[in-house]
Design a protein around this motif. Structure first.
Motif, mmCIF file in Angstrom:
data_model
loop_
_atom_site.group_PDB
_atom_site.id
_atom_site.type_symbol
_atom_site.label_atom_id
_atom_site.label_comp_id
_atom_site.label_asym_id
_atom_site.label_seq_id
_atom_site.Cartn_x
_atom_site.Cartn_y
_atom_site.Cartn_z
ATOM 1 N N ARG A 99 47.514 28.731 46.810
ATOM 2 C CA ARG A 99 46.220 28.996 47.401
ATOM 3 C C ARG A 99 45.748 30.393 47.011
ATOM 4 O O ARG A 99 44.575 30.594 46.661
ATOM 5 N N THR A 107 40.582 22.822 46.461
ATOM 6 C CA THR A 107 41.383 22.518 47.643
ATOM 7 C C THR A 107 42.588 21.714 47.178
ATOM 8 O O THR A 107 42.585 21.150 46.087
ATOM 9 N N THR A 129 46.873 26.952 53.482
ATOM 10 C CA THR A 129 46.076 28.063 54.004
ATOM 11 C C THR A 129 47.016 29.228 54.259
ATOM 12 O O THR A 129 48.220 29.112 54.066
ATOM 13 N N GLU A 148 40.021 24.772 54.371
ATOM 14 C CA GLU A 148 40.237 24.866 52.928
ATOM 15 C C GLU A 148 38.919 24.858 52.187
ATOM 16 O O GLU A 148 38.724 25.600 51.221
#
Lengths: 404, 613, 252
Positions: free
Chosen positions: B494, C83, C89, C154
């Protein structure tokens, strides 16, 4: 019943609460603050502490020093010089000790010497062997009792020079003690015997010798003789592999410290025969003073006195003599009092030289032999320390001027 | 050939001994993910128990075999007790807490062994058959070494059969791949873990008992064995039995030949091998990449600024600390100075380990590099203290960047072990480069200048630097960089997908940690008057971990609390009892069980109870 | 000009062709669905566009400039948000801080060591959270969010990057059917408003037919069909693949 005996030994060493050695008499005691590797090297330091305790008790029974009883406070440095320095601060500032003593490891001894010089406190090292302690790094406030690496190597070099052997190999633990021992032995032997060659060396890490590979590597070199500095568990492993692989057959071996019961006893019936060693013949010593000391030690601790015991006992005796001579526990007075003081040890009188503050406690040198199922020192003789030290001019050149 | 064959066979015998120890460690790790520091202690117990049994038995080979097996079983039983009383309670704690608990066990077992068997080493008297030899290529090889050469593959074979031909083995292999799967299969996970731990402990005990004909049972076994065992397991690949076998062979043989060519290499050889292997194969020779699933399973709690009350408390403590010279004696001040150094040591580790997610097992390296930078400058160039204190963080940061280049590519235990390898290499250099560093005798005479020499002034200096660095690091962690660092730890994919440069973020964290730690090293050296290789010892690195984990990873105050508690506790115990290792170890175990999120973490949880939705 | 142009993309794993000669493009504001049975090469394709995998051959152009084989980080900086199939996250941050993080990264304000994050770009973050319907949750920890909310978060993080192309790998996996439609309609609206191109993979055919402008069907690494919902529905080859593989609407 070896198990039971050891249990008692171990337990008595552990449970002896060193801080409780207060004397009975009313006047304020002279305090000796002692720091040593009690947890990291218990095999040497526990008998050593026992003997210190014995010496303190005896001295106090004799009326103490300067009419005051002695009190011994011990601390564990866990084998780390930084801890030793911290605890020296505690002993000096909180416990208000008059004298610092102790150390097993050379770097701990050097760190304590440095602390003593910085804080102008007297420090008497018992066991550390490094030459630097009284020579290159020597200082006014540091005394050292035991014969140094140089002295031990010197007597072995002298004996080794008498051998026909020409091709030598060395094996020593990979740290300062091992390195100095090999350096001095090579230097002193080569000086006496220019025809001698050193054809190989092994430097196993302390406490983790890969004995098989080390012995095999030495064997490949087909030497005439071997100089060994390994001790403790390393020595046990080395001797076993060497015995099985025939490394020691028809070869001379000169070996540092191997005659000390701390290291010779565990070898049991595999103790080598005919090695030239420095060490301590223990209860074979017939001197009346030693007999009395050994008997008192046995009676007190139900164990035989070890080499460490001799060091611990003599250390306390030497401190008492130094203070008595100084007639004071003021540091500068003590420095002067300790310089040149003569004291009795179980193996004869010794002194702290004024020249370099090195003790003249001597070295026993002899040959190993098997008696029953145990190794002993045979044909030994005692060489007083002063006979083993280099000339005065050499020592002066080694020692910093500030140390006077 | 006359040289090569005997040395090779000797190396193979050494390899077998290594494998016996490493196999148990790697199996335990594979299933339970525990980095079992006490594995060496179990081997030591195996040796002592073996000695006690074998000295009571007839000296014939068949009795030897029986005695060795009995020692292995007894050690396995001790392993079961250990697993049930200690480890089982901390499986849910973050991975490194288990390491902490096992380290506590190491300390306890050291004193217990000393108490039970005494200080003197205990060699097993060798009967005649154990002294036998065979002549090969002109050299005598001990018969027992040849037996050992056979035992390694035999144990590997038996373990392989157990793992591939039994239902239990299938479960163990499944758990090694994916722990969640075992739970899903409806297997009693506790029973599986206990049995695996027993097997590992039994192998350690077997190794200990089998070492007796060559070496004595002695109190140094635990620590000398554990590092080698770790190296073998990591080089082979964590959890890989075959990998451990290959690594044992590699290291055993390299050791045997290495000392012929370079006799002084003994101190670093195994760590050099590990560093080289990890640089080229980040998961060891036969290891698989570690699953990241576990990280996700245990999300770190949200970091929030400390509540006002806590900040006021911190300020009060700081003021009290500043006033300490008026309240405490010289010795207490020197301990407080040590505590300030410990704070630097711990907050710097926390910085890379907590927010950075990189647990270092070799943090003492940068401490030592800072110390040596200051000490060498003073020793060789007469550089005064202020410049020494400046040079130390520079040197610490520089070397952190150098090591970091390799380190940031790895993750998890591999990363930790590479830091350990670098620390050991640094230690060996400080130890062996006698001409420059004065070797283990250390650099002496490293004292502060006259104006800073009084304990009071030096303490204020230390307090100022420690508090300053701690506040600075805190500030950095609340700034964008600190958030980005945490983002990279929370989820590397991420973080990359929003454009964060993860390796560079981690690298900078290492440099900051290395620099802060280096400053601590220099500060410590001037306080002690010297620099010694013991500053870089594994034990010292472990102390840093202890402080951070005891305090708690997830709060900024954690490492500070940990440093203060550890320093105070260690000093108090060392001065009051010879059994300080026993007590300290027990306290560590109890703390880990009672506060799996660290002391500061537990306080925080109690504080927040009912305040957060 | 198309936002994304992919030409002749190819990837093999140990001799097995995962993707061979795939070409497609996505226009601004367009939603392109990438579908196909398991193992068809969707994720491989996706990861080559996102930079997680380097292609063996082919080019990827973002607004005319090549991004082929760049790192995910570099691709993100060029304006690609994404995503993940398994939500990812930042667990140690609040919902708002997650979005702030993305905004800071987008503005290249990461290498700042002094000024605290607190409050920075908070308005912008709150606005984004409002758009995805998470405004009420801004101060909560992400670990306590419901799964659907995590997916929205996201999305908000990805939007923080101000992307011109949004990559969504299985965006609705694990969600309840009602939530799926809501999330994708939200995406549809954002795509239109921002002129943002969206490339997504999806198992749920209802979702696919509902929101996508165009659909690409992959099978065994090859593009087998392309078109709008109606033409794909009518394509016999696609029906064959889907009926043959047993995967239908709702499966994942």
């Amino acid at each position: 019943m070896p198990m039971t005996r050891r249990l008692v030994l171990g337990a008595s060493g552990l449970l002896a609460m060193p801080r409780l050695l207060h004397a009975q008499s009313g006047s304020s005691p002279i305090r000796i603050g002692e720091i040593n590797s009690y947890t990291s090297n218990p095999a040497f330091t526990l008998p050593y502490r026992n003997a210190m305790q014995l010496a303190v008790e005896q001295l106090n029974a004799e009326g103490g020093v300067l009419g005051r009883p002695l009190e011994l406070i011990t601390r564990d440095d866990a084998g780390r010089p930084q801890d030793a320095v911290r605890l020296a601060g505690e002993l000096v500032n909180d416990q208000k000790v008059d004298v610092l003593a102790g150390a097993y490891l050379s770097n701990v001894g050097l760190a304590l010497g440095e602390y003593a010089a910085q804080n102008r406190k007297l420090y008497v090292g018992g066991e550390p062997l490094t030459d630097a302690m009284v020579w290159e790094k020597g200082n006014r406030y540091t005394f050292r009792l035991r014969p140094s690496t140089y002295m031990q190597a010197a007597i072995l070099a002298e004996e080794a020079a008498k051998l026909p052997a020409k091709r030598w190999v060395t094996v020593a633990p990979n740290y300062e003690f091992g390195q100095s021992a090999v350096k001095w032995f090579r230097q002193l032997l080569t000086a006496r015997r220019p025809d001698v060659q050193f054809v190989g060396e092994q430097w196993p890490a302390l406490g983790r010798v890969d004995a098989g590979a080390t012995v095999q590597a030495l064997e490949q070199l087909k030497p005439d003789a071997i100089f060994n500095v390994l001790f403790g568990p390393d020595l046990t492993n080395f001797v076993r592999q060497g015995n099985t692989r025939g490394l020691f057959e028809k070869r001379a071996v000169a070996s540092l410290l191997t005659g000390e019961p701390e290291y010779l006893d565990p070898l049991g019936d595999e103790a080598p025969e005919g090695w030239i060693v420095t060490g301590y013949p223990g209860e074979d010593i017939a001197l009346p003073a030693h007999k009395a000391y050994a008997a008192a030690y046995r009676a007190r601790f139900n164990a035989k006195p070890m080499c460490g015991s001799l060091v611990g006992y003599s250390l306390i005796r030497s401190i008492a003599a130094g203070i008595a001579r100084a007639r004071s526990v003021e540091t500068e007075a003590m420095v002067e009092g300790f310089r040149g003081v003569t004291f009795d040890t179980p193996v004869g009188p010794a002194s702290y030289r004024a020249l370099d503050q090195q003790g003249t406690l001597g070295v026993f040198v002899g040959r190993t032999a098997l008696k029953g199922n145990a190794g002993v020192m045979q044909d030994w003789r005692y060489i007083p320390g002063e006979a083993l030290l280099p000339e005065e001019a050499v020592v002066r050149s080694l020692r910093p001027a500030s140390a006077s | 050939m006359e040289i090569v064959i005997p040395q090779l066979l000797t190396g193979l015998a050494g390899a077998s001994s290594l494998f016996l120890i490493a196999s148990g460690l790697t199996i335990i790790f594979g299933v339970t993910r525990i980095v079992n520091f006490s594995h060496g202690s179990l081997m030591m117990l195996g040796a002592y128990i073996g000695w006690s049994i074998l000295t009571r038995l007839p000296r014939d080979p068949e009795w030897f075999v029986l005695g060795v097996l009995a020692a292995a079983l007894a050690t396995a039983a001790i392993g079961v007790v250990l697993e049930i009383t200690v480890l089982r309670r901390v499986y849910r704690a973050p991975e490194l807490f288990q390491l902490l608990a096992t380290f506590g066990v190491v300390l306890v077992l050291q004193d217990v062994t000393l108490w039970l068997w005494g200080a003197v080493e205990l060699p097993l008297p060798r009967p005649r058959w154990l002294r036998g030899f065979v002549e090969i290529a002109g050299s005598r090889l001990p018969l027992y070494d040849l037996i050992l050469i056979g035992i390694g593959p035999l144990v590997l074979g038996l373990l392989w059969l157990a793992l591939h031909r039994t239902r239990w083995g299938t479960l163990v292999r499944a758990a090694t791949l994916d722990r969640g799967m075992v739970a899903a299969l409806g297997v009693d996970q506790r029973l599986l873990f206990t049995s695996v731990f027993a097997l590992g402990a039994g192998l350690a005990g077997l190794g200990g008992a089998l070492s007796l004909p060559n070496s004595s049972a002695n109190l140094g076994i635990d620590l000398s064995v554990i590092t080698d065992a770790f190296v073998v397991v990591v080089v082979g690949g964590l959890g890989s039995l075959t990998g451990a076998f290959v690594a044992s062979l590699l290291i055993g043989v390299l050791q045997a030949f290495g000392i012929m060519l370079l006799p002084k290499i003994t101190l670093v050889l195994v760590f050099l091998v590990m560093a080289v292997v990890l640089v080229f194969r980040p998961n060891g020779l036969l290891g698989r990449p570690q699953a990241e699933a576990r990280e996700a399973a245990l999300p770190a709690p949200v970091v929030r600024a400390a509540p006002r009350e806590l900040r006021l408390l911190g300020l009060a403590v700081l003021l009290l600390a500043a006033a300490a010279p008026f309240l405490a004696g010289d010795y207490a001040l020197s301990v407080l100075t040590d505590a300030c150094v410990a704070i630097l040591f711990a907050v710097s580790l926390h910085f890379m380990m907590g927010p950075g997610g990189m647990a270092s097992f070799g943090h003492a390296a940068w401490f030592g590099i800072g110390a040596y930078a200051a000490g060498l400058l003073l020793h060789w160039l007469g550089t005064p203290m202020p410049f020494g204190l400046l040079a130390a963080p520079l040197a610490g940061g520089l070397f952190a960047a150098l090591f970091g280049w390799f380190v940031v590519r790895l993750s998890g235990v591999y990363l930790s072990m590479l830091t350990l390898a670098f620390a050991q290499i640094t230690w060996a250099i400080s130890f062996q480069w006698v001409e420059v560093t004065a070797g283990d005798n250390g650099l002496l005479g490293v004292w502060p200048p006259e104006w800073a020499r009084s304990p009071r002034v030096y303490y204020w200096l230390a307090l100022g630097l420690a508090a300053g660095v701690a506040l600075l690091l805190r500030r950095v962690l609340y700034a964008p960089y600190g958030y980005a660092l945490r983002a990279a730890r929370d989820s590397s994919p991420r973080a990359q997908s929003i454009g964060l440069d993860v390796p560079r973020l981690r690298m900078v964290a290492l440099v900051i940690a290395g620099a802060s730690c280096g400053l601590g090293g220099a500060l410590f050296s001037y306080a002690k008057g010297g620099v010694f290789p013991t500053y870089i010892s594994i034990a010292h690195s472990v102390e840093a971990l202890l402080m951070v984990l005891l305090g708690g990873l997830q709060t900024m105050a954690g490492p500070i609390v940990g440093a203060l508690i550890y320093t105070g506790l260690a000093d108090l115990l060392v001065r009051s009892t010879d059994l300080w290792r026993l007590v300290l170890g027990a306290v560590i175990v109890v703390l880990v069980i009672a506060f799996p999120e660290g002391i500061a973490g537990a306080v925080r949880r109690l504080w927040l109870r009912g305040r957060e939705a | 000009m198309s936002t994304l142009v992919v030409q002749g993309l190819r990837k093999s794993f140990g001799g097995v062709r995962a993707v061979s000669d795939v070409s497609f493009h996505v226009a601004p504001g367009e939603m392109l669905a990438l579908i196909g049975p398991n193992g068809a090469g969707k994720s491989t394709c996706f990861n080559m566009v996102g930079g997680q995998l380097p292609p063996d051959a082919g080019t990827v152009l973002l607004e005319g400039r090549p991004i082929t084989g760049l790192s995910p980080r570099a691709i993100a900086h060029r304006g690609v948000g994404r995503t993940f199939q398994i939500t990812a996250t930042f667990g140690s941050m609040t919902v708002r801080e997650n979005v702030q993080m993305a905004l800071l990264a987008h503005r290249r304000e990461i290498w700042q060591f002094w000024r605290p994050v607190a409050g920075r770009h908070a308005d912008k973050a709150d606005a984004l959270l409002d758009q995805v319907g998470l405004a009420a949750q801004a101060d909560r920890a992400t670990s306590v969010l419901a799964y659907g909310d995590l997916k929205r978060l996201e999305l908000a993080i990805a939007l923080g990057n101000g992307p011109r192309l949004l990559l969504m790998d299985e965006p609705t996996a694990g969600m309840a059917p009602a939530e799926r439609v809501a999330l994708m309609q939200l995406t549809r609206r954002l795509a239109t408003e921002r002129g943002m191109a969206v490339l997504f993979t999806e198992h749920d055919m209802d979702v696919v037919f509902d929101v996508s402008d165009r659909i690409l069907v992959l099978n065994r690494g090859q593009l087998m069909a392309e078109g709008n919902g109606a033409s794909i529905r009518a394509n016999p080859a696609v029906r064959e693949v889907y009926l043959g593989s047993g995967a239908t609407s709702g499966g994942h």
